[in-house]
Write a protein that holds these residues in place. Sequence first.
Motif, mmCIF file in Angstrom:
data_model
loop_
_atom_site.group_PDB
_atom_site.id
_atom_site.type_symbol
_atom_site.label_atom_id
_atom_site.label_comp_id
_atom_site.label_asym_id
_atom_site.label_seq_id
_atom_site.Cartn_x
_atom_site.Cartn_y
_atom_site.Cartn_z
ATOM 1 N N LEU A 13 36.910 -56.253 -3.330
ATOM 2 C CA LEU A 13 37.631 -57.395 -2.755
ATOM 3 C C LEU A 13 38.934 -57.687 -3.488
ATOM 4 N N PRO A 14 39.948 -56.828 -3.298
ATOM 5 C CA PRO A 14 41.265 -57.123 -3.880
ATOM 6 C C PRO A 14 41.827 -58.403 -3.294
ATOM 7 N N VAL A 15 42.416 -59.184 -4.159
ATOM 8 C CA VAL A 15 42.984 -60.463 -3.731
ATOM 9 C C VAL A 15 44.476 -60.488 -4.080
ATOM 10 N N ASP A 16 44.865 -61.179 -5.143
ATOM 11 C CA ASP A 16 46.294 -61.303 -5.415
ATOM 12 C C ASP A 16 46.854 -60.020 -6.029
ATOM 13 N N ILE A 17 48.127 -59.770 -5.754
ATOM 14 C CA ILE A 17 48.860 -58.662 -6.364
ATOM 15 C C ILE A 17 50.194 -59.205 -6.873
ATOM 16 N N SER A 18 50.798 -58.517 -7.837
ATOM 17 C CA SER A 18 52.072 -58.971 -8.403
ATOM 18 C C SER A 18 52.906 -57.772 -8.808
ATOM 19 N N ILE A 19 54.114 -57.692 -8.270
ATOM 20 C CA ILE A 19 55.011 -56.570 -8.557
ATOM 21 C C ILE A 19 55.875 -56.924 -9.765
ATOM 22 N N THR A 20 56.199 -55.932 -10.584
ATOM 23 C CA THR A 20 57.081 -56.180 -11.725
ATOM 24 C C THR A 20 58.538 -56.203 -11.270
ATOM 25 N N SER A 21 59.386 -56.785 -12.091
ATOM 26 C CA SER A 21 60.773 -56.989 -11.683
ATOM 27 C C SER A 21 61.554 -55.687 -11.562
ATOM 28 N N TRP A 29 59.202 -62.941 -15.650
ATOM 29 C CA TRP A 29 60.083 -61.905 -15.104
ATOM 30 C C TRP A 29 60.093 -60.651 -15.978
ATOM 31 N N ASP A 30 60.030 -60.851 -17.276
ATOM 32 C CA ASP A 30 60.021 -59.686 -18.158
ATOM 33 C C ASP A 30 58.646 -59.028 -18.215
ATOM 34 N N GLY A 31 57.672 -59.617 -17.548
ATOM 35 C CA GLY A 31 56.347 -59.020 -17.458
ATOM 36 C C GLY A 31 55.506 -59.161 -18.708
ATOM 37 N N LYS A 32 56.024 -59.849 -19.725
ATOM 38 C CA LYS A 32 55.314 -59.912 -21.005
ATOM 39 C C LYS A 32 54.188 -60.938 -21.013
ATOM 40 N N ARG A 33 54.277 -61.928 -20.135
ATOM 41 C CA ARG A 33 53.220 -62.938 -20.044
ATOM 42 C C ARG A 33 52.597 -62.863 -18.652
ATOM 43 N N VAL A 34 51.276 -62.727 -18.636
ATOM 44 C CA VAL A 34 50.557 -62.601 -17.370
ATOM 45 C C VAL A 34 49.457 -63.656 -17.344
ATOM 46 N N TYR A 35 49.523 -64.533 -16.355
ATOM 47 C CA TYR A 35 48.542 -65.608 -16.204
ATOM 48 C C TYR A 35 47.577 -65.238 -15.073
ATOM 49 N N PHE A 36 46.292 -65.523 -15.284
ATOM 50 C CA PHE A 36 45.279 -65.283 -14.260
ATOM 51 C C PHE A 36 44.525 -66.584 -13.984
ATOM 52 N N TYR A 62 47.531 -63.894 -20.919
ATOM 53 C CA TYR A 62 47.522 -62.646 -21.683
ATOM 54 C C TYR A 62 48.962 -62.222 -21.946
ATOM 55 N N HIS A 63 49.165 -61.558 -23.042
ATOM 56 C CA HIS A 63 50.440 -60.883 -23.284
ATOM 57 C C HIS A 63 50.268 -59.407 -22.935
ATOM 58 N N GLY A 79 52.812 -53.412 -22.079
ATOM 59 C CA GLY A 79 53.046 -52.178 -21.339
ATOM 60 C C GLY A 79 51.870 -51.230 -21.409
ATOM 61 N N GLU A 80 50.938 -51.528 -22.330
ATOM 62 C CA GLU A 80 49.763 -50.662 -22.453
ATOM 63 C C GLU A 80 48.455 -51.432 -22.360
ATOM 64 N N GLN A 81 48.453 -52.655 -22.880
ATOM 65 C CA GLN A 81 47.215 -53.425 -22.781
ATOM 66 C C GLN A 81 47.490 -54.923 -22.753
ATOM 67 N N LEU A 82 46.502 -55.651 -22.244
ATOM 68 C CA LEU A 82 46.556 -57.101 -22.186
ATOM 69 C C LEU A 82 45.936 -57.688 -23.450
ATOM 70 N N ASP A 83 46.624 -58.669 -24.035
ATOM 71 C CA ASP A 83 46.159 -59.316 -25.249
ATOM 72 C C ASP A 83 45.934 -60.799 -24.936
ATOM 73 N N HIS A 84 44.672 -61.233 -25.005
ATOM 74 C CA HIS A 84 44.333 -62.598 -24.630
ATOM 75 C C HIS A 84 44.943 -63.615 -25.600
ATOM 76 N N LYS A 85 45.556 -64.669 -25.044
ATOM 77 C CA LYS A 85 46.173 -65.704 -25.875
ATOM 78 C C LYS A 85 45.412 -67.021 -25.801
ATOM 79 N N TRP A 86 45.138 -67.486 -24.606
ATOM 80 C CA TRP A 86 44.357 -68.723 -24.503
ATOM 81 C C TRP A 86 43.690 -68.816 -23.137
#
Lengths: 227, 455
Positions: B317-325, B370-377, B399-400, B403-410
């Motif tokens: 069940l794919p839901v949201d998608i997000s393209i990089t800048s 926009w720089d793709g460095k912060r990703v909120y879910f 998450y931060h 380019g290779e992995q997501l790092d959980h922040k809060w």
Amino acid sequence: MKSVRVRQILLVFVLSLSCTAALVHSASRGPGWGELSYEPPAAGTYQLPVIMSATNGVVLKDDHSTANLFDLMSDRIVFLSFIFTRCSDVNGCPLANAVLYKVQSRINQRPELAKDVALLSISFDPEFDTPEIISALKKSFQRGVVDWEFLTTDNQSNLQPILDGYGQFAVRPHDEHGVQMDEYVHLLRVYLIDKKRHVRNIYSVSFLHPDILMNDLETLLLESQLE
Amino acid sequence: MMKRIIYLAMAAVIPLASVFTVKADETCMSPYIAKITGQEDYVYVWTLGVEGIGDEQDKLVTIDANPSSDTYGTVVNVLSVGGRNEAHHSGLSDDRKYLWAGGLDTNQIFIFDIHSDPRTPTLHKVITDFTDKSGGLVGPHTFYALPGRMLVTALSNNVDHGGRTGMAEYNNAGEFIATHWMPTDSDLRGATKSGQFADGYGYDVRVKADMNVMLTSSFTGWSNYMMDFGQMLQDGAAMQRFGNTMIVWDMHARQPKKVLDVPGTPLEIRCAWDPSNRYCFTSTALTSQIWLIYEDDQGEWQAKAVADIGDPSSIPLPVDISITSDDKGLWVDTFLEGKARYYDISDPHAPKQVYEKVIGKQINMVSQSWDGKRVYFSSSLLGNWDKLGDDDEQYVKLYHWDGEQLDHKWTVDFYAEGLGRAHQMRFGSYALYGKINPNTKLAKIDEIKVNGGLN
């Protein structure tokens, strides 16, 4: 004081020249600087529903006289732009001036349209854009039989209701010391207003192009012929 | 040093990389909208009220997202709207002064003032006659800014509460302008039917401004999206009532031009930013595929499946998608797996999955800087479709991404905080309004560019 005014007027001419130059170097600029990459819908084949009522207001003309916006619109279709002469972004006010200049040229080639159309460009920088400045701007851009008025206001209290009425977003940000900067942060918007003073389109950089403006103009003219 | 570089105005007409040094906050918003870059100050979360949780009302939740603030990563404001409406999507006005948010069940649209005090939004206006004014639209979904206007897609109608629907256009004052109905077999409205379907369903909308093209996708009607998820899966007739189409529109004329078959319920639409990339993506919820919607060499718009998402037979069940800048990456969330996948879409005709991570027990929306460095879910899909019991996690997580992995922040736990089901996230910034964030230790505007792009 006089030398300051001279420098300001010279700046307007420089900006005007840069506007002309930008017409040539059109790569990586808004589509209004060059050719559209698509065929826009033909005039009269689409609807332009009423978006909102136009807003009246007191403005200053280049001869220092005051006027009501609605009186300047008269019984004509209007392209209304908000500009400021210190705007340095090629896809900002210079683009609006350049596109309206092209529209003016096309109407001049079809002078039968001129009586039905007015171009109004209002400064949202009354502190700098005095009647002398906008007079210089008018001399740079207005050509032929088209009525193109460059306008300013006495003060911010006269300007703000006009900006609010049209939803023209423009702010002067403060720097880290709390000092207000000279530049405005704004979204480029140009408004198409019909003879009944209804806003019928609001253009942004991505589709502010003379082909589109002319088709919209002719769509409204065809509509008024059917009424 | 905190950098807060702001640009207003950008978009999709010219090659962005060569023109703009900094861009927007989110990569999936309207090209006509004012944009911020750098560090967002707040995340506004449109949140479903839940019985037994807090005040049980739908609410706009404000999370402090600026790491220089003492309240970073915490809820700093809650604005309840007085009831439950099946809160779902939200969208910013072109000047970002207001946030519009819809209720899929009550058809109410809430317009929040987020500029007067970005930390403490207020309810500016409620549109209560969406269905009447639009001529029968039900379920206001996507809020997509146009210059001086808001385009609102709907999911349903007030005749049969099925998927036949359209879009309503409002001015920024919240006054109705026009309705644009989706083409159907019985009324193609001048469009060409290119395949098997012309179902008239609706869901998302996106504009390729540089091409004068608008795309819409298709979901399902009120009778399904308000039904219990498990019950619906057992209802064969209900499962037939899902969209299988996307529509290519002439944007300027608001005229449908071509009906494309995209079977399996195409949901979110994400268009490439670079004008030379003449395509958009969607994902199909029921068939778990990435689809490319593109202009071919003959100038014709086409649709084709270009990648599977996980194992389609297991219905992720794919839901949201997000393209990089830079148009090279695509985040894809799968609700039932609680998983985020990252695809390399450098070749849009052959996306390749390069990363995946389980974010929670369920997942829906994704918003990136926009720089793709912060990703909120965020976690919630629909009130009656979210998982049950312990699997019903409700959160916003940051998450931060390096380019290779997501790092959980809060994580903000929306149940522990007494808030509800977290849905759509939008970003806010003082700098958009010429203001300095008074809550940060290093408040400073480093650079402002006026009208720095196309929009």
